[in-house]
Design a protein around this motif. Structure first.
Motif, mmCIF file in Angstrom:
data_model
loop_
_atom_site.group_PDB
_atom_site.id
_atom_site.type_symbol
_atom_site.label_atom_id
_atom_site.label_comp_id
_atom_site.label_asym_id
_atom_site.label_seq_id
_atom_site.Cartn_x
_atom_site.Cartn_y
_atom_site.Cartn_z
ATOM 1 N N UNK A 169 -87.033 94.461 -2.682
ATOM 2 C CA UNK A 169 -85.722 95.183 -2.979
ATOM 3 C C UNK A 169 -84.867 94.040 -3.511
ATOM 4 N N UNK A 170 -84.591 93.074 -3.012
ATOM 5 C CA UNK A 170 -83.624 91.981 -3.173
ATOM 6 C C UNK A 170 -84.074 91.272 -4.349
ATOM 7 N N UNK A 171 -85.235 91.315 -4.843
ATOM 8 C CA UNK A 171 -85.811 90.747 -6.044
ATOM 9 C C UNK A 171 -85.552 91.611 -7.084
ATOM 10 N N UNK A 172 -85.594 92.880 -7.061
ATOM 11 C CA UNK A 172 -85.359 93.978 -8.143
ATOM 12 C C UNK A 172 -83.936 93.891 -8.223
ATOM 13 N N UNK A 173 -83.048 93.787 -7.304
ATOM 14 C CA UNK A 173 -81.703 93.706 -7.386
ATOM 15 C C UNK A 173 -81.140 92.473 -7.919
ATOM 16 N N UNK A 174 -81.855 91.489 -8.075
ATOM 17 C CA UNK A 174 -81.445 90.198 -8.783
ATOM 18 C C UNK A 174 -80.679 89.418 -7.553
ATOM 19 N N UNK A 175 -80.929 89.689 -6.310
ATOM 20 C CA UNK A 175 -80.544 88.893 -5.132
ATOM 21 C C UNK A 175 -81.266 87.639 -4.707
ATOM 22 N N UNK A 176 -80.550 86.760 -4.057
ATOM 23 C CA UNK A 176 -81.510 85.576 -3.783
ATOM 24 C C UNK A 176 -81.630 85.908 -1.995
ATOM 25 N N UNK A 177 -82.619 85.279 -1.636
ATOM 26 C CA UNK A 177 -82.925 85.634 -0.013
ATOM 27 C C UNK A 177 -82.920 84.279 0.587
#
Length: 62
Positions: A29-37
């Protein structure tokens, strides 16, 4: 990560699989939203993702 020497129970295996799936879903989900982890690897904090901050701190706090 394996810490226990005994074979995990069936219930523990089911719980572990559920946790792994939840983590994979959250990271996707974070990847799809363009967020980093932010993760913990090799005793240090690691930022992963296209927009992750450029952090090269080799300082470790205990």
């Amino acid at each position: 990560m394996k810490l226990a020497k005994n074979h995990p129970s069936q219930e523990s295996q089911v719980i572990q699989m559920a946790l792994n799936k939840a983590i994979a879903n959250a990271l996707e989900k974070k990847r799809k939203l363009g967020q980093y982890a932010v993760m913990w690897e090799n005793n240090r904090v690691v930022y992963k993702g296209a927009d992750a901050p450029d952090r090269h701190d080799d300082k470790q706090t205990t």
